[in-house]
Design a protein around this motif. Structure first.
Motif, PDB file in Angstrom:
ATOM      1  N   ASN A 274       0.843  -1.198   0.000  1.00 14.15           N
ATOM      2  CA  ASN A 274       0.000   0.000   0.000  1.00 14.15           C
ATOM      3  C   ASN A 274       0.874   1.242   0.000  1.00 14.15           C
ATOM      4  O   ASN A 274       0.534   2.262  -0.626  1.00 14.15           O
ATOM      5  N   GLY A 275       2.004   1.170   0.713  1.00 20.53           N
ATOM      6  CA  GLY A 275       2.942   2.295   0.750  1.00 20.53           C
ATOM      7  C   GLY A 275       3.560   2.607  -0.598  1.00 20.53           C
ATOM      8  O   GLY A 275       4.099   3.701  -0.803  1.00 20.53           O
ATOM      9  N   GLN A 276       3.486   1.646  -1.535  1.00 19.80           N
ATOM     10  CA  GLN A 276       3.965   1.858  -2.906  1.00 19.80           C
ATOM     11  C   GLN A 276       2.826   2.229  -3.850  1.00 19.80           C
ATOM     12  O   GLN A 276       3.000   2.208  -5.073  1.00 19.80           O
ATOM     13  N   GLY A 277       1.671   2.551  -3.270  1.00 19.81           N
ATOM     14  CA  GLY A 277       0.548   2.977  -4.087  1.00 19.81           C
ATOM     15  C   GLY A 277      -0.248   1.852  -4.707  1.00 19.81           C
ATOM     16  O   GLY A 277      -1.010   2.078  -5.663  1.00 19.81           O
ATOM     17  N   MET A 278      -0.112   0.638  -4.176  1.00 18.26           N
ATOM     18  CA  MET A 278      -0.839  -0.504  -4.721  1.00 18.26           C
ATOM     19  C   MET A 278      -2.040  -0.820  -3.832  1.00 18.26           C
ATOM     20  O   MET A 278      -1.994  -0.622  -2.623  1.00 18.26           O
ATOM     21  N   ARG A 279      -3.095  -1.342  -4.446  1.00 17.84           N
ATOM     22  CA  ARG A 279      -4.313  -1.639  -3.695  1.00 17.84           C
ATOM     23  C   ARG A 279      -4.598  -3.135  -3.706  1.00 17.84           C
ATOM     24  O   ARG A 279      -4.288  -3.848  -4.670  1.00 17.84           O
ATOM     25  N   HIS A 280      -5.202  -3.593  -2.625  1.00 16.18           N
ATOM     26  CA  HIS A 280      -5.567  -4.996  -2.488  1.00 16.18           C
ATOM     27  C   HIS A 280      -6.794  -5.315  -3.341  1.00 16.18           C
ATOM     28  O   HIS A 280      -7.756  -4.559  -3.365  1.00 16.18           O
ATOM     29  N   VAL A 281      -6.747  -6.427  -4.067  1.00 14.74           N
ATOM     30  CA  VAL A 281      -7.878  -6.872  -4.876  1.00 14.74           C
ATOM     31  C   VAL A 281      -8.535  -8.107  -4.258  1.00 14.74           C
ATOM     32  O   VAL A 281      -9.752  -8.154  -4.082  1.00 14.74           O
ATOM     33  N   GLN A 282      -7.719  -9.101  -3.901  1.00 18.21           N
ATOM     34  CA  GLN A 282      -8.281 -10.360  -3.415  1.00 18.21           C
ATOM     35  C   GLN A 282      -7.236 -11.124  -2.621  1.00 18.21           C
ATOM     36  O   GLN A 282      -6.038 -11.028  -2.898  1.00 18.21           O
ATOM     37  N   THR A 283      -7.684 -11.893  -1.637  1.00 21.38           N
ATOM     38  CA  THR A 283      -6.819 -12.798  -0.883  1.00 21.38           C
ATOM     39  C   THR A 283      -7.423 -14.190  -0.895  1.00 21.38           C
ATOM     40  O   THR A 283      -8.621 -14.359  -0.670  1.00 21.38           O
ATOM     41  N   LEU A 284      -6.591 -15.193  -1.181  1.00 24.97           N
ATOM     42  CA  LEU A 284      -6.980 -16.594  -1.049  1.00 24.97           C
ATOM     43  C   LEU A 284      -6.301 -17.159   0.189  1.00 24.97           C
ATOM     44  O   LEU A 284      -5.132 -16.880   0.450  1.00 24.97           O
ATOM     45  N   TRP A 285      -7.024 -17.976   0.945  1.00 22.73           N
ATOM     46  CA  TRP A 285      -6.522 -18.552   2.192  1.00 22.73           C
ATOM     47  C   TRP A 285      -6.405 -20.061   2.026  1.00 22.73           C
ATOM     48  O   TRP A 285      -7.361 -20.724   1.641  1.00 22.73           O
ATOM     49  N   ARG A 286      -5.214 -20.607   2.355  1.00 22.54           N
ATOM     50  CA  ARG A 286      -5.009 -22.049   2.263  1.00 22.54           C
ATOM     51  C   ARG A 286      -4.090 -22.521   3.383  1.00 22.54           C
ATOM     52  O   ARG A 286      -2.913 -22.145   3.431  1.00 22.54           O
ATOM     53  N   ASN A 287      -4.627 -23.326   4.286  1.00 19.27           N
ATOM     54  CA  ASN A 287      -3.822 -24.014   5.306  1.00 19.27           C
ATOM     55  C   ASN A 287      -2.909 -23.075   6.086  1.00 19.27           C
ATOM     56  O   ASN A 287      -1.749 -23.383   6.347  1.00 19.27           O
ATOM     57  N   GLY A 288      -3.445 -21.928   6.486  1.00 16.17           N
ATOM     58  CA  GLY A 288      -2.662 -20.992   7.276  1.00 16.17           C
ATOM     59  C   GLY A 288      -1.795 -20.049   6.468  1.00 16.17           C
ATOM     60  O   GLY A 288      -1.103 -19.199   7.035  1.00 16.17           O
ATOM     61  N   TRP A 289      -1.804 -20.173   5.139  1.00 21.98           N
ATOM     62  CA  TRP A 289      -1.028 -19.307   4.251  1.00 21.98           C
ATOM     63  C   TRP A 289      -1.990 -18.483   3.400  1.00 21.98           C
ATOM     64  O   TRP A 289      -3.124 -18.898   3.149  1.00 21.98           O
ATOM     65  N   VAL A 290      -1.528 -17.353   2.912  1.00 25.82           N
ATOM     66  CA  VAL A 290      -2.356 -16.510   2.047  1.00 25.82           C
ATOM     67  C   VAL A 290      -1.650 -16.225   0.734  1.00 25.82           C
ATOM     68  O   VAL A 290      -0.418 -16.166   0.671  1.00 25.82           O
ATOM     69  N   THR A 291      -2.454 -16.036  -0.295  1.00 19.72           N
ATOM     70  CA  THR A 291      -1.987 -15.564  -1.606  1.00 19.72           C
ATOM     71  C   THR A 291      -2.756 -14.279  -1.890  1.00 19.72           C
ATOM     72  O   THR A 291      -3.986 -14.262  -1.823  1.00 19.72           O
ATOM     73  N   ILE A 292      -2.033 -13.209  -2.212  1.00 18.26           N
ATOM     74  CA  ILE A 292      -2.616 -11.878  -2.321  1.00 18.26           C
ATOM     75  C   ILE A 292      -2.489 -11.352  -3.754  1.00 18.26           C
ATOM     76  O   ILE A 292      -1.416 -11.438  -4.358  1.00 18.26           O
TER      77      ILE A 292
END
Length: 295
Positions: A274-292
């Protein structure tokens, strides 16, 4: 030559703390840190660091110093292993993995491939990324979502960067989805060699170029970029450090897929990007890990 691990015993909360303490110090050295419950009834866990070669007393002392303040009574123990191709051994029993339309499998499971699967065949190698880990599977699923959702179709994200390619599975997946050129980089020349072999085996050599490169210092990034899609399945702290470089190498309107991130680290990673001007679109959750996914 033997491989070995140094470890100490604690409880579940201590294992989480120990993992964080050791990961901060040793992740940049490429030494895997792991936790495992060994006695459910007595609630005993082990925190381990795995290393190649012969046992190193200096490493044991560094581990002891790293955890001394929080674990003053920890006994740093040693276990050595006979020389074994652990990846080959572990893959013997692994079943095919599905993530979206992708199926990652070994040669012995070719019969499990269905007519409409996007099948990626990998064999035992010395690089991370078989599809069985939550981060790799999450990335495969997210790559399909992002590339298929682009207004111009999968070719709209061309070119693609797979940063920290490991086995090359994510680069191969991107190439399978559309007519894109993929730069696949890794800091480890062994990983690059393994990835190159997997790329050839999956008939993607015309689209995927594998390069050994540390950080963003290689001219390969300048020559191939800027990128419409950057995929980085590494670890949270290196990703946060590289946020400015990832942003600089991203084409206008491009997407970034990040993984190798524990769910507890998600907000820290999002803050860095976010500090680089990027915005979150979606997060996937799998077994305690995330993909953003970010844009």
């Amino acid at each position: 030559m033997s491989d070995y691990r140094y470890y100490f015993c604690t409880d579940e909360a201590g294992a989480s703390l120990g993992l964080d303490l050791l990961d901060r110090v040793f992740e940049d050295e490429g030494l895997p840190v792991a936790t495992m419950e060994i006695d459910e009834d007595r609630k005993i866990w082990e925190v381990s660091i795995y290393a190649p070669g012969e046992p190193d007393e200096t490493l044991r002392q560094r581990i002891a110093a790293c955890v001394a303040a929080d674990f003053p009574d920890a006994e740093i123990q040693l276990e050595t292993f006979a020389e074994t191709d652990w990846i080959a051994k572990s893959l013997e029993g692994l079943k095919p993995v599905r993530a979206g339309r992708f199926m990652v499998h070994g040669a012995h499971d070719r019969s499990a491939v269905r007519p409409h699967d996007l099948a990626i065949e990998l064999e035992a190698g010395q690089a991370f990324g078989t599809g069985h880990h939550g981060t790799t599977a999450g990335c495969l699923e997210m790559i399909e979502i992002v590339m298929r959702a682009h207004p111009s179709g999968p070719c709209g994200v061309n070119p693609v960067l797979d940063l920290g390619t490991g086995s090359g599975v994510l680069a191969i997946a991107a190439a399978m989805l559309g007519p894109v050129q993929v730069l696949a980089t890794d800091i480890d020349p062994v990983a690059t060699r393994v990835a190159r072999g997997n790329v050839r085996h999956n008939h993607a050599a015309a689209q995927v170029h594998c390069v050994t490169a540390t950080g963003f210092h290689s001219t390969a990034f300048r020559d191939a970029g800027p990128f419409g899609l950057i995929i980085a399945n590494i670890l949270a702290r290196p990703l946060m450090r590289m946020a400015p470089d990832i942003r600089r190498n991203l084409a206008p309107g491009g997407s970034v897929i990040l993984s190798g991130i524990l769910a507890s680290q998600r907000w820290q990673v999002l803050a860095a990007f976010n500090g680089q001007g990027m915005r979150h679109v979606q997060t996937l959750w799998r077994n305690g890990w995330v993909t953003i996914h970010l844009k």
